[in-house]
Design a protein around this motif. Sequence first.
Motif, PDB file in Angstrom:
ATOM      1  N   MET A 279       0.841  -1.210   0.000  1.00  0.00           N
ATOM      2  CA  MET A 279       0.000   0.000   0.000  1.00  0.00           C
ATOM      3  C   MET A 279       0.874   1.258   0.000  1.00  0.00           C
ATOM      4  O   MET A 279       1.880   1.309   0.684  1.00  0.00           O
TER       5      MET A 279
ATOM      6  N   ILE B 197      -6.787   9.983  -0.542  1.00  0.00           N
ATOM      7  CA  ILE B 197      -7.045   8.579  -0.836  1.00  0.00           C
ATOM      8  C   ILE B 197      -8.519   8.283  -0.598  1.00  0.00           C
ATOM      9  O   ILE B 197      -9.066   8.634   0.457  1.00  0.00           O
ATOM     10  N   ILE B 198      -9.148   7.689  -1.589  1.00  0.00           N
ATOM     11  CA  ILE B 198     -10.546   7.287  -1.443  1.00  0.00           C
ATOM     12  C   ILE B 198     -10.605   5.783  -1.654  1.00  0.00           C
ATOM     13  O   ILE B 198     -10.272   5.288  -2.726  1.00  0.00           O
ATOM     14  N   ALA B 199     -10.978   5.063  -0.614  1.00  0.00           N
ATOM     15  CA  ALA B 199     -11.104   3.615  -0.705  1.00  0.00           C
ATOM     16  C   ALA B 199     -12.572   3.252  -0.575  1.00  0.00           C
ATOM     17  O   ALA B 199     -13.276   3.733   0.312  1.00  0.00           O
ATOM     18  N   HIS B 200     -13.035   2.417  -1.473  1.00  0.00           N
ATOM     19  CA  HIS B 200     -14.455   2.066  -1.514  1.00  0.00           C
ATOM     20  C   HIS B 200     -14.595   0.556  -1.615  1.00  0.00           C
ATOM     21  O   HIS B 200     -14.038  -0.071  -2.505  1.00  0.00           O
ATOM     22  N   GLU B 201     -15.302   0.005  -0.673  1.00  0.00           N
ATOM     23  CA  GLU B 201     -15.543  -1.435  -0.683  1.00  0.00           C
ATOM     24  C   GLU B 201     -16.977  -1.689  -1.078  1.00  0.00           C
ATOM     25  O   GLU B 201     -17.906  -1.284  -0.382  1.00  0.00           O
ATOM     26  N   ARG B 202     -17.157  -2.343  -2.206  1.00  0.00           N
ATOM     27  CA  ARG B 202     -18.511  -2.652  -2.670  1.00  0.00           C
ATOM     28  C   ARG B 202     -18.790  -4.111  -2.422  1.00  0.00           C
ATOM     29  O   ARG B 202     -18.111  -4.980  -2.962  1.00  0.00           O
ATOM     30  N   ARG B 203     -19.790  -4.393  -1.592  1.00  0.00           N
ATOM     31  CA  ARG B 203     -20.125  -5.778  -1.267  1.00  0.00           C
ATOM     32  C   ARG B 203     -20.889  -6.434  -2.412  1.00  0.00           C
ATOM     33  O   ARG B 203     -20.966  -7.632  -2.502  1.00  0.00           O
ATOM     34  N   ARG B 204     -21.467  -5.611  -3.257  1.00  0.00           N
ATOM     35  CA  ARG B 204     -22.163  -6.165  -4.424  1.00  0.00           C
ATOM     36  C   ARG B 204     -21.702  -5.423  -5.663  1.00  0.00           C
ATOM     37  O   ARG B 204     -21.637  -4.203  -5.681  1.00  0.00           O
TER      38      ARG B 204
ATOM     39  N   THR C  32     -23.844  -2.484  -7.334  1.00  0.00           N
ATOM     40  CA  THR C  32     -23.841  -1.097  -6.873  1.00  0.00           C
ATOM     41  C   THR C  32     -23.103  -0.224  -7.881  1.00  0.00           C
ATOM     42  O   THR C  32     -22.021  -0.580  -8.317  1.00  0.00           O
TER      43      THR C  32
ATOM     44  N   TYR D 105     -19.505   5.026  -8.335  1.00  0.00           N
ATOM     45  CA  TYR D 105     -19.545   6.487  -8.446  1.00  0.00           C
ATOM     46  C   TYR D 105     -18.186   7.119  -8.154  1.00  0.00           C
ATOM     47  O   TYR D 105     -18.032   8.330  -8.150  1.00  0.00           O
TER      48      TYR D 105
ATOM     49  N   LEU E 172     -16.520   9.747 -10.762  1.00  0.00           N
ATOM     50  CA  LEU E 172     -17.229  11.024 -10.757  1.00  0.00           C
ATOM     51  C   LEU E 172     -16.978  11.789  -9.457  1.00  0.00           C
ATOM     52  O   LEU E 172     -16.731  12.995  -9.458  1.00  0.00           O
ATOM     53  N   MET E 173     -17.046  11.059  -8.348  1.00  0.00           N
ATOM     54  CA  MET E 173     -16.859  11.659  -7.032  1.00  0.00           C
ATOM     55  C   MET E 173     -15.447  12.233  -6.916  1.00  0.00           C
ATOM     56  O   MET E 173     -15.245  13.312  -6.380  1.00  0.00           O
TER      57      MET E 173
ATOM     58  N   LEU F 129     -12.509  -4.188  -3.204  1.00  0.00           N
ATOM     59  CA  LEU F 129     -11.940  -2.928  -2.738  1.00  0.00           C
ATOM     60  C   LEU F 129     -11.294  -2.148  -3.877  1.00  0.00           C
ATOM     61  O   LEU F 129     -10.462  -2.670  -4.615  1.00  0.00           O
TER      62      LEU F 129
ATOM     63  N   VAL G 222      -9.227   1.399  -4.610  1.00  0.00           N
ATOM     64  CA  VAL G 222      -8.528   2.489  -3.935  1.00  0.00           C
ATOM     65  C   VAL G 222      -8.062   3.509  -4.971  1.00  0.00           C
ATOM     66  O   VAL G 222      -7.366   3.171  -5.928  1.00  0.00           O
TER      67      VAL G 222
END
Lengths: 87, 87
Positions: B1, B25-32, B35, B38, B41-42, B71, B73
């Motif tokens: 990391m 840093i933007i980390a996004h965990e999508r469980r599905r 979804t 975004y 764009l964000m 995940l 990142v």
Amino acid sequence: MKFLDFFRSLNPGSAATAKERLQIIIAHERRRVQTPNYLPLMQREILAVVRKYVPISEDQIKLNIDRRGELEVLELNISLTEPPLEP
Amino acid sequence: MKFLDFFRSLNPGSAATAKERLQIIIAHERRRVQTPNYLPLMQREILAVVRKYVPISEDQIKLNIDRRGELEVLELNISLTEPPLEP
């Protein structure tokens, strides 16, 4: 450093904890103390941007601020409620 | 990391490299997977917020995207030009 600890804390076997998570980290190194500290204001505006995409209530947000000399680290941990399954 | 490696790369002895640095840093965990993603764009809107506070040109930004299963990142490394010293 707590980066990604937020995600590591997840129990993958439990359906009850199945949530979306979002972590935003802003680290700012100021070489001179005189530079205005815009981080708190900026963080509020960034959160407003995030809210345009995902509905977040105050209790879903955990905010940490860490200062180490010239380095300031702002950490936003957001647990998003799972949307209901479509039939 | 790579978190904070951006700052560790700094040579503290060199006045020529004295710059402000900002890492987002933007980390996004999508469980599905269903979804909507975004994050791109964000990230653009978050960068627009940052630009309200600090003038940033395209060549000052280094963008990395890292995907590991659920995940994602997104990493923005920004080197800010040092403002001139006041007399």
